[in-house]
Enzyme design. Sequence first.
Site, PDB file in Angstrom:
ATOM      1  N   CYS A  43      35.127  31.527  43.243  1.00  0.00           N
ATOM      2  CA  CYS A  43      35.319  32.705  44.085  1.00  0.00           C
ATOM      3  C   CYS A  43      36.254  32.316  45.218  1.00  0.00           C
ATOM      4  O   CYS A  43      35.885  31.516  46.086  1.00  0.00           O
ATOM      5  CB  CYS A  43      33.984  33.206  44.635  1.00  0.00           C
ATOM      6  SG  CYS A  43      34.129  34.594  45.779  1.00  0.00           S
ATOM      7  N   ARG A  76      33.140  41.412  37.362  1.00  0.00           N
ATOM      8  CA  ARG A  76      32.012  41.265  36.445  1.00  0.00           C
ATOM      9  C   ARG A  76      30.772  40.827  37.223  1.00  0.00           C
ATOM     10  O   ARG A  76      30.830  40.009  38.137  1.00  0.00           O
ATOM     11  CB  ARG A  76      32.322  40.241  35.346  1.00  0.00           C
ATOM     12  CG  ARG A  76      32.625  38.874  35.891  1.00  0.00           C
ATOM     13  CD  ARG A  76      32.809  37.812  34.835  1.00  0.00           C
ATOM     14  NE  ARG A  76      33.044  36.541  35.496  1.00  0.00           N
ATOM     15  CZ  ARG A  76      33.010  35.367  34.905  1.00  0.00           C
ATOM     16  NH1 ARG A  76      32.762  35.286  33.613  1.00  0.00           N
ATOM     17  NH2 ARG A  76      33.209  34.260  35.578  1.00  0.00           N
ATOM     18  N   CYS A  92      38.787  40.310  46.169  1.00  0.00           N
ATOM     19  CA  CYS A  92      38.426  39.228  45.240  1.00  0.00           C
ATOM     20  C   CYS A  92      39.514  38.182  45.349  1.00  0.00           C
ATOM     21  O   CYS A  92      40.678  38.452  45.014  1.00  0.00           O
ATOM     22  CB  CYS A  92      38.314  39.764  43.808  1.00  0.00           C
ATOM     23  SG  CYS A  92      38.111  38.478  42.550  1.00  0.00           S
ATOM     24  N   THR A 116      40.115  35.160  43.782  1.00  0.00           N
ATOM     25  CA  THR A 116      40.762  34.768  42.532  1.00  0.00           C
ATOM     26  C   THR A 116      41.530  35.946  41.949  1.00  0.00           C
ATOM     27  O   THR A 116      42.571  35.769  41.316  1.00  0.00           O
ATOM     28  CB  THR A 116      39.730  34.241  41.517  1.00  0.00           C
ATOM     29  OG1 THR A 116      38.695  35.215  41.343  1.00  0.00           O
ATOM     30  CG2 THR A 116      39.137  32.917  41.965  1.00  0.00           C
TER      31      THR A 116
END
Length: 267
Positions: A70, A200, A208, A210
């Site tokens: 993350c 997910r 987010c 990444t």
Amino acid sequence: MNFAKGHGTENDFVIVSDPEDTLELTPETVAGLCDRRAGIGGDGLLHVVRRDGQWFMDYRNADGSIAEMCGNGVRVFAHWLRTREGVAEDRFVIGTRAGERSVTIHQANDTDAVVSVGMGKAEVTGVSTAQIGDLSLAGLGVDVGNPHLAAVIPDLRAEQLAEMDLVAPVFDRDFFPQGVNVEVLTPLVDGAVHMRVYERGVGETRSCGTGTVAAATAALADAGVGEGTVDVHVPGGRVTVTVDDEGATLTGPSKIVATGEVDLDAL
């Protein structure tokens, strides 16, 4: 149990400091802590432990499942180590399930920090598709230690992106057997893109880390270049991603906003 709450561009986390790695955090406990109505609330949980002689980010998704990596979480994790766990250096390495990640603290106090993370190589795994409601997407599969599908939509404007109904995607499970984070983004204009993401195990999040690396990789490829620096605007703010021969570097803010105690039996 003691806890803290932090976020990176509003991608928010419950922080549990456990250097001796003695806590048993079951998926049910993690999901309870991350529940926004019955628990503390968060997109995920940062379990701060030491394993094999180094600091290790034992990251969990909000549903209690284990995740490899993350990017926003690493920044918050590094911020916590620098200000709460006695790490004196501004440059150090954090272990993750996706491998070691080097971090640089540019500035930090108890509540605010700016951190760069060496994210490693973003590997393009091919082209795939997904369906989000009535929207059909085609994008790049990008592995940033975890799987992404980053879809640049031609001529999409930031205002249109903000109005989209981002629901759970239907995707190719043969291509993404472990599930996938799906990014929808505008084309690269003046070194910047706008992005939204469905993660997910979580749902749509405000950011987010990444995912911003995957988005920058896809945007640069869509523009016909392999390297460059991209400002990625997400609902929770802005980060900067640089992609070059050495890999990707993610730079952005971290905030630690609260500390407290939680009664696990009450979850």
